[in-house]
Design an enzyme around this catalytic site. Structure first.
Site, PDB file in Angstrom:
ATOM      1  N   LYS A 158       0.955  -1.020  -0.014  1.00  0.00           N
ATOM      2  CA  LYS A 158      -0.067  -0.110  -0.013  1.00  0.00           C
ATOM      3  C   LYS A 158       0.819   1.410   0.054  1.00  0.00           C
ATOM      4  O   LYS A 158       0.671   2.372  -0.637  1.00  0.00           O
ATOM      5  CB  LYS A 158      -0.811  -0.114   1.239  1.00  0.00           C
ATOM      6  CG  LYS A 158      -1.978  -0.886   1.113  1.00  0.00           C
ATOM      7  CD  LYS A 158      -2.870  -1.345   2.294  1.00  0.00           C
ATOM      8  CE  LYS A 158      -3.954  -2.510   1.952  1.00  0.00           C
ATOM      9  NZ  LYS A 158      -4.430  -3.139   3.066  1.00  0.00           N
ATOM     10  N   GLN A 168      -4.872  -2.154   9.116  1.00  0.00           N
ATOM     11  CA  GLN A 168      -4.903  -3.366   8.641  1.00  0.00           C
ATOM     12  C   GLN A 168      -5.487  -4.373   9.548  1.00  0.00           C
ATOM     13  O   GLN A 168      -5.130  -4.488  10.757  1.00  0.00           O
ATOM     14  CB  GLN A 168      -3.396  -3.605   8.579  1.00  0.00           C
ATOM     15  CG  GLN A 168      -2.910  -4.753   7.721  1.00  0.00           C
ATOM     16  CD  GLN A 168      -3.584  -4.599   6.445  1.00  0.00           C
ATOM     17  OE1 GLN A 168      -3.262  -3.678   5.574  1.00  0.00           O
ATOM     18  NE2 GLN A 168      -4.101  -5.800   5.557  1.00  0.00           N
ATOM     19  N   ASP A 212     -11.374   2.225   3.217  1.00  0.00           N
ATOM     20  CA  ASP A 212     -11.668   0.881   2.800  1.00  0.00           C
ATOM     21  C   ASP A 212     -13.096   0.486   2.781  1.00  0.00           C
ATOM     22  O   ASP A 212     -13.584  -0.628   2.473  1.00  0.00           O
ATOM     23  CB  ASP A 212     -11.280  -0.091   4.221  1.00  0.00           C
ATOM     24  CG  ASP A 212      -9.650  -0.713   3.969  1.00  0.00           C
ATOM     25  OD1 ASP A 212      -9.313  -0.799   2.656  1.00  0.00           O
ATOM     26  OD2 ASP A 212      -9.113  -0.829   4.949  1.00  0.00           O
TER      27      ASP A 212
END
Ligand code: NAP
Length: 284
Positions: free
Chosen positions: A52, A96, A119
């Site tokens: 990322k 995460q 997200d």
């Protein structure tokens, strides 16, 4: 032989578009910023976070990594999220998952400001997806939609079967196919006669998490097969949920693993972060 949908090429195209828009934003003094939080030392999470950060550099974003020890308390994590929520130079925040034991994934997700939830995991963004009025889409299903578009797959009126009903892949995937006028069936571990259902699919999306689970006898001739799975086979080699070697001769188009859905997830994260930066700066 099926058309192999090239996720590397499509993701490169998406990232190039994001980079071009980012360059324009920078001329206006805006640099999109993504904060990535990783707690603990899970090796798979570390690889994802590194990828990322690499993608952020590629498209011209600023990225900040917060690597916290596994013993971090929920309060410490929540106060970091609060601080990032308040910063105007951070447009996207992601944590995460999964978090180590003792930390609650959903409490942390809900603490992220919805306009920075790139997200698209928090309840308000999930609800918006349901009604079809959203700013961000969850990255993996959004990536699948881009792949279908790139292969000129017309979804309207098609029988779509999604295997898997997770909150991050299966459910939003079904919703996006429905918004595109597919006739959608969602299968899961309690589905009876699974092969009979999957054989009806014009578009079959596998998000199961089991190596080579979808075999040729489960696929209709000429179907489009999208493989979301990321598993290890008996030799430790990365493979999908679809038995690619045998299914590829039966379908009209298929995504490989690696090189299919995987690269799209990060590309769509970049797209969401760009959208977040534009929204937070009042740019359409
Ligand atoms: P998950 O939360 O474990 O969900 C798996 C789903 O598969 C569940 O809904 C489960 O049903 C269903 N399932 C399990 N065994 C089944 C069976 N025998 N028959 C029918 N359905 C069955 O997994 P996930 O997070 O959605 O991820 C799925 C896969 O995609 C994994 O391999 C993951 O690594 C991969 N993934 C890839 C990306 C990417 O960027 N390419 C992103 C996210 C995930 P129940 O609900 O009944 O248990």
């Amino acid at each position: 032989m099926a058309y192999i949908i090239d996720g590397k090429a499509v993701s490169a195209q998406v990232k190039a578009e994001v980079a071009a828009e980012t360059a324009k934003l920078k001329e206006r003094g805006i640099t999109p910023g993504l904060a990535v939080i990783i707690v603990g030392d899970d090796p798979a999470s570390r690889v994802y976070v590194n990828n990322k950060k690499k993608a952020c550099a590629e498209v011209g974003f600023a990225s900040e990594e917060y690597a916290l020890p596994a013993e971090t308390s929920q309060d410490e994590l929540l106060s970091l999220v609060k601080c990032l929520n308040e910063r105007s130079d951070i447009n996207g925040i992601l944590c995460q998952l999964p978090l180590p034991k003792g930390l609650d994934d959903s409490t942390v997700i809900e603490a992220i400001s919805p306009i920075k939830d790139v997200d698209a995991f928090n309840a308000s963004n999930v609800g918006k997806i349901m009604i079809g009025d959203y700013s961000f889409l969850p990255c993996t299903p959004a990536g699948v939609m881009e792949l279908l578009k790139s292969a000129n797959v017309d979804i309207s009126g098609k029988e779509c079967v999604v295997i898997g009903r997770s909150n991050i892949v299966g459910k939003p995937m079904a919703m996006l196919l429905l918004h595109s006028n597919g006739t959608v069936t969602v299968c899961h571990s309690r589905t009876k006669e699974l092969a009979e259902v999957t054989r009806r699919a014009d578009i079959l999306v596998a998000a199961v998490g089991r190596a080579k689970f979808v075999t040729a006898d489960m696929v209709k001739d000429g179907a489009v097969v999208i493989d979301v799975g990321m598993n290890r086979d008996e030799n430790g080699k990365l493979c999908g949920d679809v038995d690619f070697e045998n299914v590829k001769d039966k379908c009209s188009a298929i995504t490989p693993v690696p090189g299919g859905v995987g690269p799209m997830t990060i590309a769509m994260l970049m797209k969401n972060t760009l959208t977040a930066a534009k929204l937070q700066n009042g740019i359409e």
